[in-house]
Every structure is written in C-alpha cells, then in structure tokens.
Design a protein around this motif. Sequence first.
Motif, PDB file in Angstrom:
ATOM      1  N   LEU A 103      45.331  45.477  42.756  1.00  0.00           N
ATOM      2  CA  LEU A 103      45.148  45.374  44.206  1.00  0.00           C
ATOM      3  C   LEU A 103      44.993  43.921  44.615  1.00  0.00           C
ATOM      4  O   LEU A 103      45.659  43.425  45.521  1.00  0.00           O
ATOM      5  CB  LEU A 103      43.910  46.179  44.617  1.00  0.00           C
ATOM      6  CG  LEU A 103      43.481  46.079  46.077  1.00  0.00           C
ATOM      7  CD1 LEU A 103      44.493  46.785  46.959  1.00  0.00           C
ATOM      8  CD2 LEU A 103      42.091  46.671  46.277  1.00  0.00           C
ATOM      9  N   ARG A 104      44.111  43.217  43.911  1.00  0.00           N
ATOM     10  CA  ARG A 104      43.881  41.827  44.268  1.00  0.00           C
ATOM     11  C   ARG A 104      45.081  40.964  43.923  1.00  0.00           C
ATOM     12  O   ARG A 104      45.407  40.012  44.625  1.00  0.00           O
ATOM     13  CB  ARG A 104      42.620  41.288  43.561  1.00  0.00           C
ATOM     14  CG  ARG A 104      42.228  39.901  44.025  1.00  0.00           C
ATOM     15  CD  ARG A 104      41.895  39.950  45.483  1.00  0.00           C
ATOM     16  NE  ARG A 104      41.821  38.671  46.163  1.00  0.00           N
ATOM     17  CZ  ARG A 104      40.701  38.098  46.561  1.00  0.00           C
ATOM     18  NH1 ARG A 104      39.557  38.674  46.310  1.00  0.00           N
ATOM     19  NH2 ARG A 104      40.723  36.978  47.222  1.00  0.00           N
ATOM     20  N   ALA A 105      45.728  41.301  42.811  1.00  0.00           N
ATOM     21  CA  ALA A 105      46.902  40.515  42.424  1.00  0.00           C
ATOM     22  C   ALA A 105      47.923  40.503  43.555  1.00  0.00           C
ATOM     23  O   ALA A 105      48.483  39.454  43.888  1.00  0.00           O
ATOM     24  CB  ALA A 105      47.512  41.077  41.143  1.00  0.00           C
ATOM     25  N   ALA A 106      48.131  41.667  44.176  1.00  0.00           N
ATOM     26  CA  ALA A 106      49.069  41.715  45.299  1.00  0.00           C
ATOM     27  C   ALA A 106      48.519  40.915  46.480  1.00  0.00           C
ATOM     28  O   ALA A 106      49.268  40.273  47.208  1.00  0.00           O
ATOM     29  CB  ALA A 106      49.319  43.160  45.717  1.00  0.00           C
ATOM     30  N   ALA A 107      47.187  40.934  46.635  1.00  0.00           N
ATOM     31  CA  ALA A 107      46.573  40.259  47.786  1.00  0.00           C
ATOM     32  C   ALA A 107      46.550  38.744  47.640  1.00  0.00           C
ATOM     33  O   ALA A 107      46.188  38.043  48.582  1.00  0.00           O
ATOM     34  CB  ALA A 107      45.157  40.780  48.003  1.00  0.00           C
ATOM     35  N   ILE A 108      46.889  38.214  46.477  1.00  0.00           N
ATOM     36  CA  ILE A 108      47.034  36.765  46.373  1.00  0.00           C
ATOM     37  C   ILE A 108      48.509  36.394  46.224  1.00  0.00           C
ATOM     38  O   ILE A 108      48.848  35.297  45.821  1.00  0.00           O
ATOM     39  CB  ILE A 108      46.210  36.149  45.222  1.00  0.00           C
ATOM     40  CG1 ILE A 108      46.570  36.804  43.909  1.00  0.00           C
ATOM     41  CG2 ILE A 108      44.728  36.248  45.505  1.00  0.00           C
ATOM     42  CD1 ILE A 108      45.983  36.098  42.712  1.00  0.00           C
ATOM     43  N   GLY A 109      49.364  37.332  46.549  1.00  0.00           N
ATOM     44  CA  GLY A 109      50.777  37.004  46.654  1.00  0.00           C
ATOM     45  C   GLY A 109      51.604  37.233  45.406  1.00  0.00           C
ATOM     46  O   GLY A 109      52.716  36.729  45.296  1.00  0.00           O
ATOM     47  N   ILE A 110      51.078  38.000  44.452  1.00  0.00           N
ATOM     48  CA  ILE A 110      51.865  38.266  43.240  1.00  0.00           C
ATOM     49  C   ILE A 110      52.717  39.513  43.443  1.00  0.00           C
ATOM     50  O   ILE A 110      52.194  40.563  43.791  1.00  0.00           O
ATOM     51  CB  ILE A 110      50.939  38.459  42.022  1.00  0.00           C
ATOM     52  CG1 ILE A 110      50.157  37.177  41.753  1.00  0.00           C
ATOM     53  CG2 ILE A 110      51.726  38.886  40.800  1.00  0.00           C
ATOM     54  CD1 ILE A 110      49.153  37.306  40.644  1.00  0.00           C
ATOM     55  N   PRO A 111      54.023  39.419  43.240  1.00  0.00           N
ATOM     56  CA  PRO A 111      54.862  40.613  43.328  1.00  0.00           C
ATOM     57  C   PRO A 111      54.652  41.473  42.085  1.00  0.00           C
ATOM     58  O   PRO A 111      55.360  41.337  41.085  1.00  0.00           O
ATOM     59  CB  PRO A 111      56.286  40.056  43.403  1.00  0.00           C
ATOM     60  CG  PRO A 111      56.206  38.692  42.829  1.00  0.00           C
ATOM     61  CD  PRO A 111      54.807  38.198  42.958  1.00  0.00           C
ATOM     62  N   SER A 151      49.401  35.740  35.228  1.00  0.00           N
ATOM     63  CA  SER A 151      49.516  36.716  36.312  1.00  0.00           C
ATOM     64  C   SER A 151      49.546  38.136  35.763  1.00  0.00           C
ATOM     65  O   SER A 151      49.039  39.058  36.384  1.00  0.00           O
ATOM     66  CB  SER A 151      50.757  36.430  37.168  1.00  0.00           C
ATOM     67  OG  SER A 151      51.925  36.780  36.481  1.00  0.00           O
TER      68      SER A 151
END
Lengths: 286, 360, 249
Positions: free
Chosen positions: B217-225, B208
């Motif tokens: 941006l995408r990391a947050a959009a797949i649910g990564i805090p 992660s």
Amino acid sequence: MLTILFDGVAYGMLLFVLACGLSVTLGLMNFINLAHGAFAMAGGYCTVILVNRLGVPFVLGVPIAFLVTALLGGLFERTLYVHVYARSHLDQVLFTIGLVFMSVAAVDYTMGSSQRFVQIPDALQGQFDVFGIGMGKYRLLIIVICGLLTIALQLILAKTRFGSRLRAAVDDQRVARGLGINVGAVFGITFAVGSGLAGLGGALGAEILGLDPTFPLRYMIYFLIVVTVGGTSSIVGPFLASILLGIGDVAGKYYVPTLGAFVIYAIMIVVLIWRPQGLFARSTAR
Amino acid sequence: MVTTSATAPLTPVLADDVAAYLKRRSRWSPLEVVFWIFAFASIWLFPDKYLILKDTAILALFALSLDLILGYAGIISLGQAAFFGIAGYFSGLVAKYGLINEPVIALVCSGVVAAALGFVTSFLVLRGSDLTRLMVTLGVSLMLGEVANRYASITGGADGLQGVDIAPVLGRWSFDLYGHNGYVYCLIVLFVCFVIARRIVYSPFGLSLRSLKGNALRAAAIGIPVKWRLVAIYTVSAGFAGIAGALLTQTTAFCSLDVFSLERSADLLLVLIIGGTGYLYGGLIGAVIYKFLQDWIATLTPQYWQFWIGLVLVVIVLVGRERVEGWIAAARGSVARLGDRLWTRIRPRSAALGGAADGD
Amino acid sequence: MPILETIGLEKRFGGILAAANVNLSVKKGARHALIGPNGAGKTTVINLLTGVLRPTAGRIMLEGRDITDAAPHERVRLGMARTFQINQLFLDLTPLESIGLVVSERLGTGADWWRVVGSKPAVTDEIVEVVERFRLTDVMHERTAILPYGKQRLLEIALAFACRPRVLLLDEPAAGVPEAERHELLATIEALPAEVTVLLIEHDMDLVFSFADRISVLVNGALFVDGAPEDVARDPRVKAVYLGEELDA
C-alpha cells in the motif's frame, strides 16, 4: 454421448465427496490443506485391507473406512494441524506437502507401489441398459450414494444447530466466537467429518480413480480445482464445480485424448483469472 | 527542482556518511569472499564428488531464482519447475536438432525462453490471493508437463528426451565422463548469476522490491508501480530457473518429464526454508545441506527418501520457520563476526575505515 | 486556478453514501484543513483523492489535469503525496533506506537494477536534506520497526515529503503522538516549505486553528461549510453539529 455424461457425473460426484471436506476447512479456517488426498488414500487402502485381506463384506468395509479416516483426521487435527492454523499460507503449504510426502512414502513402504483394486461384489458389476445408455451398476451406486450424501450434507448445514454454527464460523470467526460458539471444536469435528468423507470417496473411488501411493499427489490438483473454482462460501459451488470437472475430464479424455488433462488445467487457469474468488462464489460487493 | 531548504546547509560529514552507508550495504563481506573461494576450491578439493557437486550447483541456482520472488517480493510459487522444465527441454531440443550448437549461447537462449514464459504467466500469477497464486503456478507447470507428455514424438514422452549431444563449451571444453568440466561450467554459471542477482538486490530496484513486500500500500503511495516491479522480478526469476534447467539438460545430455513435477517445486521450497529466505545465500547454503542430507539418507534408505523430506518439512513448520531462520541468522551472525574479527587482524586499514563509518 | 479540485465527487459502498457531491477546492500554497466529526467521510475523501478508492461519480483535478482514472503511483508522479492515519512504513528498512528508496524512485532510478543505491550524489544530497528536515539524523541507521513512535510519525511524513509533492495530504499527522514528542512533530509541519500546498485532515482543533488558513467541514459525506478559520469558528451551524461540543470540552 450420454454414457460419457453419465460417467462424468459419477466421476464428478466422487470428486465432490472427496473434496467437500477440503472446501469447508479452507473456508472455515482459511487453511490450505494439500494433504487432503492423503486421507482419501487412507480410506482406499483401509477398504483394500478390510475387503481383500480380511474378507469383510464390501457394504461394511466402506462405512468402516469412513469411520477410520474420520478418526485419523480428528487425531491429526488435534495433534498437528491446530498448531499451524495461525501460520502463513507458505507454512501451511510446506507443512501439508510434508505430510503428503510422508504418506506417499509410508504407503509405498507398507503396501508396495503397485496399483490396488478393491474386490467389488459381483452384484455390482456389469451394466444396465436404459434407453440405449450403458450405465455401469457400480457407477450408478456411486451416483446414488454421493447424491444422498450431498443432500444429507446440505440438510445438515441448512437445518441443524451444528450447521448454523458452522456457517456462522465460516462467515465471521470473531463474531462466531463472540456468540459463544466453540470454533475450535466446530472445526475439529468438521475436519474429522471432511477427512472421513474423503476416506469414503477414496474407498468408493479406488475402482475408478486407481489407488496407488501417488494418489494424494495425482489428485491434489483436482481437489484444489474443485475448491478454487467452486469457492468456499457454500457447498453448492464445489458441487457444481465437481460435476463440471468430472464431465469435462471424462469428455476431454474421450474426445481429445491427445490433450489429456491439459484441458482441465487450462480451464482452471482461465476461471481463476476471470473470477479469482471462484466461479460460483457469492459476488458480494465490498 | 532546486531544494529550498530552511534547515541548516548540508553537512558534508552527514552526506559522506549517508553515501558511505549506502555503498557499504552492498560491499562484499569477508565471509562472502571466503564462501566463494571455498566453492571454487571444491573443484580441487573433492575430485571424486563432481556429480553431486554439480547437482548442488544447479539446485542452488534454482533455489536462488525462487528466493528472488519469495524472499524479496513475497510471491509464493509452487510452479517454479515450469521454467526449469521448459528451458530444460528447449536446451535439449536445440542441441539434439543442431539448432544452437554452442552450449553457452544455448544456455542464454534457454534462459530467455523461460523468462518469456515467466513474463507471460506473471500476469496470471500477480492477481489474486496466495491460494490462487499456488494454483496458477502449479497449474502452469502441470500443464506444460502434460504437453511434454502428449507430444512424445518431439519430447520423447515418458522415456525422456534421448540422443542429446552437447557440443564442447566455447568449442573447447567438452563434458567429460568424470563431470569435471560439467561442474566447473555449472559453478561459473552459478557465480555469474549470483553476481547479477546480488546487483539486483542491492540496487534501487531491489530495494523497491523489499519495500513492496513489506507494505505494498505504501509502496504505491510513494510512487512505485507495484505491479510492474513484480512482473519484472518474476520474469528475471523465471530466467534464472530456466538457466538452471538448461544446465541440468546440458550436463546430463538428457531431459525427462519430472523436470515439471510438483516434487521439484516442493523440494525447492524445502531447500530455501533450510537455508533461509531473503538473503541470497539461503538458496546456496540450503542446496548444500539438502544435497548432503539426501546423499546421506540415500545410503541408508534409498527408496524412502521422500518420507524424510516430508518429515523435515513438517518438523520445520511445527518448530516454527521463524525460529529456525532465527537460529540460522544467529549462526550466520556469529560466523560473520568471527570473520570480521579475523579480517580486522589481517587488514587493519580497511577495518579502520569501516569503524569510522560505524561511529555515527 | 485551484491546485486541487474535486467536482461532484461521490462514493457509494453498497447502499451507503460515504461521499456525496463533494466540491472541494484547494488553492495553491494553501494550508487547508478538512475537518468533520467521526464517520463524516474524511478518510473516504482522502482515499478517493489518492486513488486507493475509485469514485462512483465525479472528477478529481490536479493542477487542471484530470486524474480521476490515474493509478495511485501515477498521482504521486503527478505531484500529490499522502501520509496515512495509521503508520504505513517499511518496518524492515532503516529510515535512510526508506528515504533513499523514495528519492531514487522520484529521480527516475527506481527501476535501475544495476547501480547500487546511493551511488549518485544527487540522490545522497536529497536524502540528507530530508533526513535533516525531519530530524531523523540520530536514528537513520536503526530499523524502522524499533523507532520511537514520534520518530516513526516523522518518517511517515518524511516519506511523503521526499516525493517532492506540490500537494501534500496529511491524514491526522499528530494522532497518537505522546505529548513529549508532539512539539517536534508540529514544528516540522510548521516548517514545511511555503510552496507546498498542504491539505490537512485532522481531529485536533488546536492544531487545525493554529495551522490552517482555510477550513472545510465535512458532515455525513458532504461539504457543510467552507471558509476562513474565523468564519468557520463563528458559524453557528458548525458550532451546532461539531465545534460546539469540541470547543466547550
């Protein structure tokens, strides 16, 4: 009390002249130049050589120092810095730290590691005593010179054609290019002048700041504070930041000497957390 | 939730392939094994080089800590020395005043102290741009340096922390004059920390980190805090840097103000740039090359070593860091292939398994 | 009860009103399309829904729960995932690693720093299911950066799908996909499980009318018409502002 204020203002003015070039280059090209202090040091040593060794009068030595460092800055800009503008911030940091290390070692090699002083003409030594405030003549001179420079810079930026081009380039490089402004040349000239001003500051400030080979490292953080706290969108921000920093530092060292520079660093961190874009930056909504 | 897949039922071959592939990512490669065998063999191979080897091991651990945040999470820092320094002083003080006598326990505690500082400062560092990060990280380490300087009655100020007496490790091995035990101690600590870092990097958490470095941006959009992951790795990295700092104090029985210096952080960047970022061995290999260069140049011009460091930095950037790292990666690749080929000859059976997993 | 609902949603950028009193209501299991001419505020609305932007007024409800103040990653955990109009992929990772990342994250092992990725069968099984559904099996070991565009587009949706959302927002999924790879993409979208509610933001009218069972038209940041595809197609106002030109062309 007022003497401290006076000394602080003189110190702050000096910091502004030293750092304003950095603020413009950072704002213009988004370039982090940690080696800015090396140009200031070059100006300082240039004056030392001219005045102390060659016997050039002080009033002449300082402008020459400005010219020499401006030329040096222009030369470095054209030959080395141009290659690094488009790189990542990490590369810029590595590159300019490398230059700092080289300059420190090179000056140590050629000039020795001990602290140097510029011989100031007798006329500039001593103090005036105005309403019980002790004002050093030399510091007064610094305030006058730096004050005039600041006004001149502000006028150049606000009134001249070059100034408007520079501001256009700072605001939006692509638009400026589209308008037919040669951003590369604007930056080259600005960099040279900024380095020259740093050299001038180094020449004038050798007496107050102390001049030795570690100068670029010692003052790097101060320049960066001026720039980050003041923001890069105008020269008013860095100017105010410099004055505050100057007064804060002088007062801090006077009133709470046990803490030393701690106060300054702490203030910087607080400001950066509070206003990451700088204390005096235009607060533009996205 | 039960998967109600409209597509074909799970193909067992594919599932095995996926599992094998994911596990294979984290398998120790033959080259790594050789690296560590050689590292430990150095104890017997170079008995007259313990001092420089020990410094190299400490530097390697320090560089490893920076690689975790720079190479894996993309955080630029000029203040890694803050954690190195605070743990250096902490371990020196606890030994001097006899608070914690056993070095290993003191080492762990120093790491925890540094990690705590990392956790607190991470909230300052993780906001703002690269420039703000540089300033805040640099500011924190300078501030600590200033504090250490001012409270000279405790820290010894500019003279450094003297009179540190380090007890034998685990009550058995004392730090001898030749540095043998010191080196072995550092090497073991380095290895343990490396194994932990390696676990982290190949874990879901490590994956992660790489993802949010690549595209936050995408990391947050797949649910990564995103923020908490950065806080976590910054804290771990600070702990590692702290352990490195404590090792230096323990093995030299001394700690001075320059543990906080900008040069220390900047040199560290150089080490990592030489070795390459983002593959863990960068810091280790970089440290070996750096120390070797330093040793070599120091015999030529001891005083002006800094000039040559500067030159190396400037040249690396002008040539292009990507290109330099490309060369290193290419060299690494060819050595790895060579290693694999040798390995194939030695262990045909394991190679056959590897080959099956490759052929998809 | 609608699964996703906005109440008086508004967003101002300085003096510009990018979304004005948007009351969008998406039914459970719907294939809902949000259309509108360029600059109508479609992207603003999706950014508000997913938390990239904060609204200046109004609320967002997901399954009856107010998520207006939830962070982007929290909305994912609450059951809403999105794709991006321009691919937002992890270029240095392989599709397998990317999907593995999402699955680990969803199954709550994302912060696990000790176990190796893929050491749990539950994770691998789900990875396999997603990889197959999105036809990425043949490229799953390649670096994402070198995949053909159509495959990247599939991966873009696969990453959102792997979050197991109950509401899936697709932002122009077919944008830029070459004709030859288009069929594969559309077939995959058609085959999305019926229980997943889909909100499709799209330019391509053929795709909208073949896919959607409900259409909302956004004009100048406000909801203009909302209804079944036949009604929207027949609506003279819609024809006038938007569909007219598109359908005639």
